[in-house]
Enzyme design. Structure first.
Site, PDB file in Angstrom:
ATOM      1  CG  HIS A 144      -2.587   0.705   3.026  1.00  0.00           C
ATOM      2  ND1 HIS A 144      -2.860   1.939   3.570  1.00  0.00           N
ATOM      3  CD2 HIS A 144      -2.188  -0.086   4.065  1.00  0.00           C
ATOM      4  CE1 HIS A 144      -2.627   1.894   4.879  1.00  0.00           C
ATOM      5  NE2 HIS A 144      -2.227   0.683   5.204  1.00  0.00           N
ATOM      6  CD  GLU A 145      -1.241  -3.749   4.237  1.00  0.00           C
ATOM      7  OE1 GLU A 145      -0.158  -3.905   4.835  1.00  0.00           O
ATOM      8  OE2 GLU A 145      -2.230  -3.216   4.771  1.00  0.00           O
ATOM      9  CG  HIS A 148       2.651  -0.235   5.510  1.00  0.00           C
ATOM     10  ND1 HIS A 148       2.787   0.885   6.302  1.00  0.00           N
ATOM     11  CD2 HIS A 148       1.343  -0.606   5.610  1.00  0.00           C
ATOM     12  CE1 HIS A 148       1.618   1.181   6.848  1.00  0.00           C
ATOM     13  NE2 HIS A 148       0.723   0.303   6.436  1.00  0.00           N
ATOM     14  CD  GLU A 202      -1.498   1.819   8.904  1.00  0.00           C
ATOM     15  OE1 GLU A 202      -2.123   1.751   7.824  1.00  0.00           O
ATOM     16  OE2 GLU A 202      -0.785   0.901   9.310  1.00  0.00           O
TER      17      GLU A 202
END
Length: 271
Positions: A144-145, A148, A202
């Site tokens: 997930h990070e 980004h 997100e």
């Protein structure tokens, strides 16, 4: 039209003129195809260099305090999981293969993690210790990070900040060489580097992170167990890096809908 509206209109016009429409990553199996507007004065390399300096400062401070963990079993675990995910990043963004990736574990009770521009990963031991994370769940967070960073959400936020500050201060500040322009640059950098991501960003990170984990051989279903743990741990006050995240129920529903798209990738990776 009054003076404030005239300045705002001029600022917006200059911002749009200075923006370029890009799609920072391929859509992947999860289909993230949104076009992003990036301010042309903020190149990818510039933002990556800015964040790299901030990251090194943070690591130096952590080392001085004795909380930078490079040798424990958890540190090696986070490094190994990250390496498998990083190897899949070029599927979405080929140039990420040339990034100077870094992975560090910090001893802290915080339920937090991040991957800044250019692939600078920070993971906090609080996540592992408090949530009793499996490798698959750690992969869900790091994926997930990383997403980004691949989508350049930080640079996108900085581009939006330029528009906001132009409207406040007037377009002239962007093109001067005095203190006004320096103050504007500082404001924009702080805005883009420190504020939480939007809910839309997100969701993109959730989907791309899910696919990264699957391609790296980590069970995408772990994203569901992870966010269930997060919801339980938050008790009405979400962890720092979830502060603007979608509600647990909507996030889990979105992930569940996407899992069938990436499950074949996970099964192939396991072979």
């Amino acid at each position: 039209m009054n003076k404030i509206l005239m300045v705002s209109a001029l600022s917006v016009g200059l911002l749009l003129a200075g923006c370029q429409s890009v799609n920072t990553t391929s859509g992947g199996a999860v289909g993230v195809e949104r076009k992003q507007y990036m301010f042309s004065m903020l190149s990818t390399d510039q933002v990556n260099q800015m964040y790299a300096q901030s990251y090194q400062k943070t690591m130096g401070e952590a080392s001085a305090k004795g909380v930078l963990d490079k040798t424990s079993s958890d540190a090696k675990r986070v490094q190994a999981i990250s390496s498998r995910l990083i190897a899949q990043a070029p599927v979405f963004r080929p140039d990420s293969a040339q990034w100077n990736w870094e992975v560090n574990l910090i001893k802290s009770d915080e339920l937090n993690a991040s991957c800044g521009p250019g692939g600078k990963i920070i993971f906090y031991t609080g996540l592992i210790n408090k949530l009793k994370l499996t490798d698959d769940e750690i992969a869900a967070i790091i994926g997930h990070e990383i997403a980004h960073a691949l989508r350049e959400h930080g640079r996108e936020a900085m581009s939006k900040a330029y528009g906001i500050e132009m409207a406040k201060q007037g377009a002239g500040a962007l093109f001067g060489l005095g203190q006004d322009s320096l103050a504007l640059a500082d404001t924009v950098a702080n805005y883009g580097m420190t504020l939480p991501n939007s809910r839309g960003n997100e969701n993109e990170a959730d989907l791309i992170g899910l696919e990264l984990a699957a391609r790296a051989g980590y069970d995408p279903n772990a994203a569901i167990t992870l966010w269930n743990k997060m919801a339980k741990a938050s008790e009405g006050a979400p962890p720092e890096f979830m502060s603007t995240h979608p509600s647990s129920s909507s996030r889990i529903a979105s992930l569940q809908a996407a899992i069938p798209k990436v499950m074949p990738l996970y099964q192939q990776a396991r072979k």
